[in-house]
Design a protein around this motif. Structure first.
Motif, PDB file in Angstrom:
ATOM      1  N   GLU A 233       1.865   6.747  -6.526  1.00  0.00           N
ATOM      2  CA  GLU A 233       0.832   7.926  -6.850  1.00  0.00           C
ATOM      3  C   GLU A 233       1.169   9.206  -6.250  1.00  0.00           C
ATOM      4  O   GLU A 233       1.027  10.268  -7.355  1.00  0.00           O
ATOM      5  N   ARG A 234       1.944   9.149  -5.499  1.00  0.00           N
ATOM      6  CA  ARG A 234       2.296  10.723  -4.822  1.00  0.00           C
ATOM      7  C   ARG A 234       3.564  11.182  -5.619  1.00  0.00           C
ATOM      8  O   ARG A 234       3.397  12.402  -6.001  1.00  0.00           O
TER       9      ARG A 234
ATOM     10  N   ASN B 246       0.840  -1.305   0.057  1.00  0.00           N
ATOM     11  CA  ASN B 246       0.121  -0.259   0.175  1.00  0.00           C
ATOM     12  C   ASN B 246       0.838   1.212   0.000  1.00  0.00           C
ATOM     13  O   ASN B 246       0.689   2.240  -0.738  1.00  0.00           O
ATOM     14  N   LEU B 247       2.021   1.305   0.822  1.00  0.00           N
ATOM     15  CA  LEU B 247       3.057   2.252   0.850  1.00  0.00           C
ATOM     16  C   LEU B 247       3.531   2.792  -0.528  1.00  0.00           C
ATOM     17  O   LEU B 247       3.555   3.589  -1.073  1.00  0.00           O
TER      18      LEU B 247
ATOM     19  N   ILE C 281       2.485   1.501  -3.345  1.00  0.00           N
ATOM     20  CA  ILE C 281       1.518   2.344  -4.279  1.00  0.00           C
ATOM     21  C   ILE C 281       0.968   3.872  -3.929  1.00  0.00           C
ATOM     22  O   ILE C 281       1.032   4.655  -4.672  1.00  0.00           O
ATOM     23  N   LYS C 282       1.178   4.056  -2.751  1.00  0.00           N
ATOM     24  CA  LYS C 282       0.964   5.548  -2.387  1.00  0.00           C
ATOM     25  C   LYS C 282       2.103   6.378  -2.772  1.00  0.00           C
ATOM     26  O   LYS C 282       1.865   7.507  -3.236  1.00  0.00           O
ATOM     27  N   ILE C 283       3.170   5.961  -2.560  1.00  0.00           N
ATOM     28  CA  ILE C 283       4.439   6.537  -2.964  1.00  0.00           C
ATOM     29  C   ILE C 283       4.603   6.680  -4.631  1.00  0.00           C
ATOM     30  O   ILE C 283       4.743   7.958  -4.855  1.00  0.00           O
TER      31      ILE C 283
ATOM     32  N   GLU D 276       1.998  12.382  -8.626  1.00  0.00           N
ATOM     33  CA  GLU D 276       1.309  13.754  -8.673  1.00  0.00           C
ATOM     34  C   GLU D 276       2.443  14.806  -8.640  1.00  0.00           C
ATOM     35  O   GLU D 276       2.018  15.895  -8.956  1.00  0.00           O
TER      36      GLU D 276
END
Length: 404
Positions: free
Chosen positions: A154-155, A147-148, A150-152, A158
């Protein structure tokens, strides 16, 4: 719990009493078939099995247990008074038993072995629980890591998009600044020219009108300076590759530019040996122009304004760092004996359009120190100041010798 399997009831009762005397829970079965039914329903930590029994004998029962996933790890001790030859003992171990005891039985030895297997069973259960907990923890951490990541990702995506948008905006802003500065400067130049013509042709004998015309021309000049400074400030956002720069040459060029003002104010400017370092020379030249220009402007009423520029190699990027001949940072200080300022307003002096002095007395746009701060930060450096009212000021810069 332990299961005793024997077709002779008297043997079961004797062994059961012995084990219960040592506070060991016991269950019993009088045949191989009964034992199998109980084993499938109940979890036993040890089985003490007679070898010779009607129907399924002990060897056959253990062989069945060894082939079952649920029961294959239950330890079995064979206990026999008849089958005491070596071939039977070997067969017992081959079928999967952990021990083979012949009668007459040494009770103390039997109890010791039973307690040992009970201890092993407890330890195995503890390990099993720990393994399950560890597996859950690994699963949770793995999911968290995924999850981390994936978030990294995505971030990061962005931030890349925002950075691209910001770069585009900066480019647009620079283009806008150039256009605006040109469009604003042009009418200002015309105002100054036409005001000058009106003054010379029509207002020679009118002192009051000349006074107002002069104020208008002066205001237009301040506006032109402000536009020029704003343009310089906007240019600092553009990327320029730093090069090796001899600051001694840069500072001498700046002092040369101020020759007339230095002579007019009877000022003394002294310079220590300065380093060769990575920089954008034109930008650092602007910093020294701003600082030396301010020292001359705010010299006050002293008879001999004194400006001293010094440098030291230091260990770390810190204003109070120790000096070090091999340090990778340089502390450059510009000190004067002018009017100074109250350090309560230290944060304000580096903010754009902020000025601590009366602009009617000291002309300026309030952008010079803001430009200097931005240039120093663009060089991965820092700038601050120390001062007291009426006792001069020192502007301190920390710059890296090499920019990575």
């Amino acid at each position: 719990m332990i299961l005793i399997v024997d077709d002779i009831r008297a043997n079961i009762i004797a062994l059961k009493k012995t084990l219960e005397f040592h506070n060991i829970d016991v269950d019993t079965a009088e045949s191989g078939e009964e034992a199998l039914k109980k084993i499938l329903k109940t979890d036993y930590c040890l089985i003490i099995m007679d070898v010779q029994m009607p129907g399924l004998d002990g060897f056959e029962v253990v062989k069945i247990l060894s082939g079952n996933k649920k029961t294959k790890d239950i330890p079995v001790i064979f206990l026999s008074a008849i089958n005491i030859e070596k071939k039977y003992i070997f067969k017992g171990y081959e079928t999967g038993a952990v021990d083979y005891i012949t009668k007459p039985v040494d009770t103390d030895l039997l109890i010791l072995k039973v307690k040992t297997f009970l201890k092993i069973y407890e330890q195995q259960n503890e390990l099993k629980v720990m393994k399950e907990l560890l597996s859950k923890e690994i699963k949770i951490r793995k999911e968290a890591q995924e999850n981390l990541e994936i978030k990294i990702a995505e971030r990061t995506k962005e931030l890349v998009l925002k950075n691209e948008a910001l770069e585009f905006s900066n480019h647009e802003l620079q283009q806008f600044s150039w256009v605006v500065s040109h469009d604003l400067n042009e009418p200002l130049r015309k105002i100054q020219v036409f005001m000058g013509i009106i003054k010379e042709l029509y207002l020679v004998d009118d002192d009051k009108a000349t006074f107002y015309i002069n104020r208008t021309i002066k205001s237009a000049g301040r506006m032109q300076t402000l536009i020029t400074d704003l343009l310089e400030y906007s240019r600092l956002s553009s990327k320029v590759i730093p090069e090796k720069t001899d600051l001694n040459i840069v500072i001498q060029e700046v002092i040369s530019d101020f020759d007339y003002l230095i002579e007019q104010k009877n000022a003394i400017v002294t310079v220590d040996e300065l380093p060769v370092m990575d920089s954008i020379s034109s930008q650092l030249r602007q910093v020294f122009q701003n600082l030396i220009g301010n020292s001359l402007k705010f010299s006050g009423k002293v008879e001999t304004p004194q400006i001293h520029i010094s440098s030291q190699f230091i260990k770390t990027k810190d204003f109070d760092a120790e000096t070090d001949p091999d340090g990778q940072f340089c502390r450059i200080t510009v000190t004067d004996n002018g009017i100074g300022f109250d350090e309560v307003y230290l944060d304000r002096i580096f903010v754009i359009f902020q000025s601590l002095n009366d602009r009617q007395v000291y002309e300026g746009t309030g952008i010079g120190l803001a430009i200097s701060k931005k240039i120093i930060e663009n060089h991965n450096g820092m700038i601050t100041a120390k001062s007291q009212l009426g006792k001069g000021a020192s502007f301190i810069m920390i710059l890296p010798i090499n920019i990575q």
